[in-house]
Design a protein around this motif. Sequence first.
Motif, short mmCIF file in Angstrom:
data_model
loop_
_atom_site.label_atom_id
_atom_site.label_comp_id
_atom_site.label_asym_id
_atom_site.label_seq_id
_atom_site.Cartn_x
_atom_site.Cartn_y
_atom_site.Cartn_z
N ILE A 346 0.33 -0.86 0.48
CA ILE A 346 0.39 0.26 0.61
C ILE A 346 0.33 1.25 0.13
CG2 ILE A 346 -0.41 -0.17 2.61
CD1 ILE A 346 -2.93 1.36 1.85
N PHE A 347 0.40 2.46 -0.50
CA PHE A 347 0.69 3.52 -0.68
C PHE A 347 0.87 4.38 0.39
CE2 PHE A 347 0.45 2.21 -5.18
CZ PHE A 347 2.15 1.60 -5.62
N ASP A 348 1.83 5.61 0.38
CA ASP A 348 1.26 6.60 1.26
C ASP A 348 1.69 5.71 2.13
OD1 ASP A 348 1.24 8.67 -0.38
OD2 ASP A 348 -0.83 7.84 -1.19
N ARG A 421 -2.36 -14.21 -3.92
CA ARG A 421 -2.84 -13.93 -2.33
C ARG A 421 -2.36 -12.29 -2.34
NH1 ARG A 421 -7.28 -16.07 -0.66
NH2 ARG A 421 -6.11 -15.58 1.26
N THR A 422 -1.65 -11.58 -3.78
CA THR A 422 -0.90 -10.27 -3.20
C THR A 422 -1.82 -9.18 -3.66
OG1 THR A 422 1.33 -11.59 -3.62
CG2 THR A 422 1.10 -9.41 -3.80
N VAL A 423 -2.04 -8.05 -2.97
CA VAL A 423 -3.06 -7.51 -3.89
C VAL A 423 -2.30 -5.89 -2.82
CG1 VAL A 423 -3.58 -6.88 -0.83
CG2 VAL A 423 -5.59 -5.73 -3.15
N ILE A 424 -1.80 -4.96 -4.95
CA ILE A 424 -2.08 -3.10 -4.13
C ILE A 424 -3.29 -2.55 -4.33
CG2 ILE A 424 -1.63 -3.79 -6.28
CD1 ILE A 424 0.90 -1.76 -6.54
N ALA A 425 -2.63 -1.73 -2.77
CA ALA A 425 -3.90 -0.74 -3.10
C ALA A 425 -3.59 0.32 -2.59
CB ALA A 425 -4.27 -0.84 -1.36
N GLY A 426 -3.83 1.49 -2.82
CA GLY A 426 -3.37 2.83 -2.88
C GLY A 426 -4.82 3.85 -2.39
N SER A 427 -5.10 5.31 -2.53
CA SER A 427 -5.82 5.99 -2.70
C SER A 427 -5.43 7.22 -3.34
CB SER A 427 -6.70 6.24 -1.26
OG SER A 427 -5.08 6.78 -0.57
N ASN A 447 -4.87 -8.87 -7.18
CA ASN A 447 -5.44 -7.98 -6.97
C ASN A 447 -5.20 -6.67 -6.67
OD1 ASN A 447 -7.45 -10.34 -5.35
ND2 ASN A 447 -5.23 -10.48 -5.36
N VAL A 448 -6.42 -5.77 -6.80
CA VAL A 448 -5.76 -4.59 -6.94
C VAL A 448 -7.45 -3.95 -5.74
CG1 VAL A 448 -6.40 -2.00 -8.29
CG2 VAL A 448 -4.84 -4.24 -8.70
N ILE A 449 -7.11 -2.48 -4.60
CA ILE A 449 -7.72 -2.19 -4.49
C ILE A 449 -7.50 -0.67 -4.59
CG2 ILE A 449 -9.03 -1.26 -1.89
CD1 ILE A 449 -7.64 -4.14 -0.48
N SER A 450 -8.35 0.01 -5.35
CA SER A 450 -8.86 1.58 -5.19
C SER A 450 -9.31 2.17 -4.16
CB SER A 450 -8.62 0.96 -7.12
OG SER A 450 -8.45 2.86 -7.17
N MET A 451 -9.07 3.15 -3.86
CA MET A 451 -9.97 3.60 -3.08
C MET A 451 -9.42 5.26 -4.10
SD MET A 451 -8.97 2.33 0.75
CE MET A 451 -6.63 2.89 -0.46
N SER A 452 -10.97 6.18 -4.78
CA SER A 452 -11.05 6.72 -5.21
C SER A 452 -9.75 7.67 -6.00
CB SER A 452 -11.06 8.35 -4.32
OG SER A 452 -12.14 8.62 -3.23
N GLY A 453 -9.22 6.72 -6.80
CA GLY A 453 -8.40 6.44 -7.95
C GLY A 453 -8.57 7.96 -8.89
N SER A 454 -7.31 8.26 -9.32
CA SER A 454 -7.30 9.09 -9.47
C SER A 454 -7.57 8.86 -11.88
CB SER A 454 -6.15 10.13 -9.04
OG SER A 454 -6.19 10.50 -8.43
N TYR A 455 -8.33 8.37 -11.87
CA TYR A 455 -8.36 7.73 -12.66
C TYR A 455 -9.03 9.26 -14.59
CZ TYR A 455 -8.71 3.89 -11.17
OH TYR A 455 -8.23 2.30 -10.21
N TRP A 456 -8.70 10.96 -13.96
CA TRP A 456 -9.38 12.01 -14.33
C TRP A 456 -8.07 12.35 -15.64
CZ3 TRP A 456 -5.76 14.91 -12.63
CH2 TRP A 456 -4.34 15.05 -11.25
N TRP A 457 -6.33 11.63 -14.40
CA TRP A 457 -5.20 11.91 -15.05
C TRP A 457 -4.75 11.06 -16.43
CZ3 TRP A 457 -0.90 8.63 -16.62
CH2 TRP A 457 -0.05 9.95 -16.73
N LYS A 458 -4.62 12.12 -17.39
CA LYS A 458 -3.79 11.69 -18.35
C LYS A 458 -2.38 12.30 -18.56
CE LYS A 458 -5.30 16.04 -20.86
NZ LYS A 458 -3.92 16.48 -21.54
N PRO A 459 -1.86 11.63 -19.87
CA PRO A 459 -0.44 11.98 -19.88
C PRO A 459 -0.30 13.46 -20.62
CG PRO A 459 -0.87 9.73 -20.89
CD PRO A 459 -2.01 10.35 -20.56
N LYS A 460 0.58 14.08 -20.39
CA LYS A 460 0.53 15.36 -21.16
C LYS A 460 -0.06 15.11 -22.40
CE LYS A 460 3.51 17.69 -17.11
NZ LYS A 460 4.89 18.51 -16.99
N ASP A 461 1.27 14.20 -23.49
CA ASP A 461 0.59 14.22 -24.57
C ASP A 461 -0.23 13.95 -25.16
OD1 ASP A 461 0.86 12.28 -24.25
OD2 ASP A 461 3.01 11.39 -25.29
#
Length: 551
Positions: A346-348, A421-427, A447-461
């Motif tokens: 988990i991040f942060d 049995r391995t999960v990567i998670a973050g908000s 496995n993934v746990i995504s809380m309020s994932g910032s899927y609005w993000w896009k590459p600058k190009d």
Amino acid sequence: MTYARFFSKKWVTAGFTCLLYSTSFSAFGLETAMLTIESPLEGELSHPSSKKNNTKPQPLDINVPCETGDYLTGYVESGDVMTMDVIDATGTVSRRLIDHKSGKQNFYLVAENCDATWRLSGSGAYQVVLEQRISLAEQNLESALESSDTLLSPKVTALRESLTKGQSSDSFWADVEVLGTPLIEETSSGTVMTFLARGNYNNIKLLGAPSNNHESLQQLADSDVWYKSFVVPKDTHFSYQIAFNVPQPPESGFARRVAIRAVAQADPYNYHPWPRSAIDKYTTKSTVALEGVPKRPWVDVQKETPKGALSTFKFTSETLGNTRDITVYTPSINSNAAGDEVLLYIFDAESYINTVELPTILDNLIIEGKIPPVTAVFISNPDRDARARELPANPVFADVMANELVPQVNKKLPRAIPKDRTVIAGSSYGGLAATTIALRHPEVFGNVISMSGSYWWKPKDQTADDKHFVASEVIRMDKVPVRLFLSAGVFETARGDSSSNGILGTNRHLRDVLLAKGYDTRYEEYGAGHDYFSWRGIIADGLISLFGSEE
């Protein structure tokens, strides 16, 4: 850099380098240094030459010339962990500006006591820079008189009628002191939540209200009452702060938006402060949780629950050119059967260890049998800039996670834990990172746990109209063996443009794409915003959803 093939392992690009600077002097004793815009401070916190090396380095006391009401901004940059406090005449911490952070850390405040001393503590090289000092006269504080909007709160409506008859607001505030804030009223329009503040101000704003913007409270007539009402769902729960007289620096846009951090603080009429680790009113948030919120007793400390162990090691990546702390939580009980345990990345790290108190949540969930034993790997950020650079769909960082960090962690585990049995998670950015890393490396993270994932993000190009980069990549690529738990708050809508481009809208779109592609995807929406207070319950929901018992 092109992102057209993020999930392809053929991607090759250069790593990142970190900023290095040389020190000009060392700080010894408690001599007071002068910090001005023209004179930044640079040096090293080290042990006095007359003391043994096992003593703590002496802090640096700083004098910052100012006048009451000045808006001050700047940053501390260091390779090691630093803390910077504002100390009053009694030696008490009146405000914490930097809380045990390394890298480049910004601070914002409005000067209340210019006789106070700023104290930098920690060890190692540092640089302290004061970037702005804007006087009260230059801030052009906006006022917020009552708007013509229909009042939603019956209590505030009744108060306005009594004020027009010449009565005071004293009895209203006496009731508020008993009830606490925000006021919750059931009306024909639904559940009305009203935030209140008392006093003579130019403006008052909410940070973390049931909106994705900095909402302004309105002054009721010419009284000492300020208010803002919302109609909310019955499962609403979030944390928030109230900001009095938000500075309005001459700049526009982002510079004005972040100024709210200088004065945002706990609501004085709210009796539910959070988190427990808060140092002062500025680091304290106020919370609200309506009756419709699911009961989650495992988010609180249980005295009889055995505690897992925490250990920390340094992880250095030559590819990224930086070093960070990795903290490993080991549960107090072992799994009865090999292959039953779960490995969580988990991040942060600091936020999930100290604010969310995820180790406590894991202790409770495991002992209650809600989930199997979980070993958690908390991944810290070298600094804020690194977080913004590494987490948003960065293939280099993804490869470092899979090829450099995971092997080091595996060496420290008593036995291997398989990918399913391995999960990567973050908000937020962490949720975006968790999803894109797992899709790029499904052989490691199943496995993934995504809380309020910032899927609005896009590459600058990519064009400004393309707000669904991850969803587009999922459509393009072959399906991989990854299970996902996605969540978003109903208040996480976009500001200004189409609501489909906010966190809520882009999460819904990604959910639809994943389901159409055949992915095992669980999706939940909550009466919440972009908020660690709600994420502490959602991370538990995600673990239970992916690995919970049949019961």
